[in-house]
Write a protein that holds these residues in place. Structure first.
Motif, PDB file in Angstrom:
ATOM      1  N   SER A 177      -7.802   1.262   0.679  1.00 51.75           N
ATOM      2  CA  SER A 177      -7.835  -0.185   0.780  1.00 51.75           C
ATOM      3  C   SER A 177      -6.670  -0.836   0.055  1.00 51.75           C
ATOM      4  CB  SER A 177      -9.144  -0.713   0.191  1.00 51.75           C
ATOM      5  OG  SER A 177      -9.210  -0.417  -1.201  1.00 51.75           O
TER       6      SER A 177
ATOM      7  N   GLU B 256     -14.811  -7.314  12.304  1.00 57.91           N
ATOM      8  CA  GLU B 256     -15.228  -7.410  10.909  1.00 57.91           C
ATOM      9  C   GLU B 256     -14.823  -6.171  10.121  1.00 57.91           C
ATOM     10  OE1 GLU B 256     -19.393  -8.090  11.234  1.00 57.91           O
ATOM     11  OE2 GLU B 256     -19.189 -10.232  11.741  1.00 57.91           O
ATOM     12  N   ASP B 257     -14.864  -5.016  10.770  1.00 57.63           N
ATOM     13  CA  ASP B 257     -14.442  -3.779  10.113  1.00 57.63           C
ATOM     14  C   ASP B 257     -12.954  -3.830   9.787  1.00 57.63           C
ATOM     15  OD1 ASP B 257     -14.685  -1.186   9.096  1.00 57.63           O
ATOM     16  OD2 ASP B 257     -14.186  -0.281  11.033  1.00 57.63           O
TER      17      ASP B 257
ATOM     18  N   ARG C 288     -11.107  -6.575   9.381  1.00 59.86           N
ATOM     19  CA  ARG C 288     -10.886  -7.590   8.343  1.00 59.86           C
ATOM     20  C   ARG C 288     -11.312  -7.071   6.968  1.00 59.86           C
ATOM     21  NH1 ARG C 288     -13.523 -11.426  10.614  1.00 59.86           N
ATOM     22  NH2 ARG C 288     -11.729 -12.391  11.650  1.00 59.86           N
ATOM     23  N   GLU C 289     -12.394  -6.318   6.933  1.00 61.67           N
ATOM     24  CA  GLU C 289     -12.891  -5.788   5.663  1.00 61.67           C
ATOM     25  C   GLU C 289     -11.874  -4.888   4.978  1.00 61.67           C
ATOM     26  OE1 GLU C 289     -16.440  -2.764   4.071  1.00 61.67           O
ATOM     27  OE2 GLU C 289     -16.497  -3.574   6.113  1.00 61.67           O
ATOM     28  N   HIS C 290     -11.097  -4.136   5.764  1.00 64.26           N
ATOM     29  CA  HIS C 290     -10.163  -3.176   5.176  1.00 64.26           C
ATOM     30  C   HIS C 290      -8.745  -3.717   5.037  1.00 64.26           C
ATOM     31  CE1 HIS C 290     -13.444  -0.450   6.429  1.00 64.26           C
ATOM     32  NE2 HIS C 290     -13.038   0.281   5.403  1.00 64.26           N
TER      33      HIS C 290
ATOM     34  N   ARG D 137     -10.875   1.847   8.519  1.00 66.76           N
ATOM     35  CA  ARG D 137     -10.513   2.222   7.151  1.00 66.76           C
ATOM     36  C   ARG D 137      -9.213   3.024   7.088  1.00 66.76           C
ATOM     37  NH1 ARG D 137     -14.909   5.707   8.272  1.00 66.76           N
ATOM     38  NH2 ARG D 137     -14.408   7.933   8.177  1.00 66.76           N
TER      39      ARG D 137
END
Length: 318
Positions: free
Chosen positions: A26, A56-57, A59-61, A130
């Motif tokens: 990350s 969303e996945d 954006r999360e990473h 990821r």
């Protein structure tokens, strides 16, 4: 078990910090390097159940990296609520009025992108986001980084595995290098390196295959990195006839960029056939026209290969 900071030896604490940094995808691998901006293109066709989770996945990473990025979803004329789900996710949404194909959606997304580095991944949940930070950092010194599914492709039907192995071996032979994953849908590449090839890229699922062959045939810097390949949400849209289309595509691209790799072995086959027939004719004392025709065919094929190679070098290399 983590040791307290006041009791851990200095060397051990340093090793632990390095290990954490290596496993944390990350964050950029080298903070001293300038930040990199990224455009993420997600083609979607009837993926209402997965497209929002995919965005969303991503954006999360990407959000923890502190870089400029954009997420572009290209709705390929879906007949469900894919467009509404993509808009609700906060992504930039481009729409094809009719179903134009996987490649057409990716090309539209690449043209819409604004950053030098572009990532593509499917909207069906098979490619975890990821891996994007690590692949983006790797692309700093590469033209394209490809997610290698490798042994993780356990959900490929048994009947399709021999065809895939043959396809990979055939493509590696024509490209003159080992191709680990010919049509992986998770990639990060430099936009400036891909744009010259856009007119050659097909509208359908052969898009990723063509990118691989274009890059390898033109000596671009390309590396693979292992990834996990998940089970898709929904049904696959690849048809059995696509295998034949892949073979035709590989021959077409190889003839376009590396024609001698095709014409020389083919001409050699006719030359060997002519020699065998000539020896047989001499042995029986009756020279036939078959050997002559085989020799002429070999010469004609090699001549066409040289002409194709000349055209390729003069006009088709970006």
């Amino acid at each position: 078990m983590r040791l307290p900071n006041d009791t851990a030896p200095q060397e051990l604490k340093q090793d632990m910090n390095e290990t954490v940094a290596q496993n944390d995808t990350s964050a950029p691998v080298d903070p001293a390097q300038p930040p990199m901006s990224l455009s993420v293109v997600i083609p979607a066709y009837n993926e209402e159940n997965a497209v929002r989770a995919t965005v969303e996945d991503v954006r999360e990473h990407l959000a923890p990296l502190g870089i400029d990025y954009e997420i572009i979803v290209v709705d390929d004329g879906s007949q469900d609520n894919t467009r509404a789900e993509a808009e609700a996710s906060g992504a930039i949404v481009e729409c094809n009025q009719v179903n134009s194909g996987y490649g057409a959606s990716l090309k539209r997304g690449v043209r819409r992108s604004q950053y030098e580095y572009v990532a593509i991944l499917d909207a069906d949940g098979t490619y975890p986001a990821r891996y994007l930070p690590e692949m983006l950092e790797m692309c700093r010194h590469q033209d394209m980084v490809v997610g290698d599914r490798g042994a993780a492709m356990k959900n490929v039907p048994l009947l399709r595995r021999p065809a895939k192995k043959f396809l990979f071996a055939f493509a590696s032979f024509l490209a003159e290098r080992k191709i680990n994953d010919l049509n992986s849908g998770l990639r990060v590449f430099r936009r400036s390196e891909l744009v010259p090839f856009l007119p050659l890229l097909p509208q359908n699922f052969s898009f990723t295959t063509t990118i691989t062959l274009c890059m390898t045939s033109n000596g671009k810097r390309m590396v693979y990195t292992p990834i996990e390949y998940g089970k898709r949400v929904g049904k696959s849209k690849i048809r059995p006839i696509d295998f034949i289309n892949f073979i035709i595509l590989i021959l077409r691209i190889s003839t376009l960029f590396n024609p001698l790799r095709v014409f020389i072995p083919l001409g050699l086959a006719f030359m060997v056939l002519g020699l065998v027939k000539l020896i047989y004719d001499i042995y029986i004392g009756n020279l036939s026209e078959t050997a002559v025709f085989a020799f002429l065919a070999a010469i004609m094929i090699w001549s066409l290969g040289l002409i194709a190679d000349m055209i390729s070098r003069l006009h088709l290399r970006p």
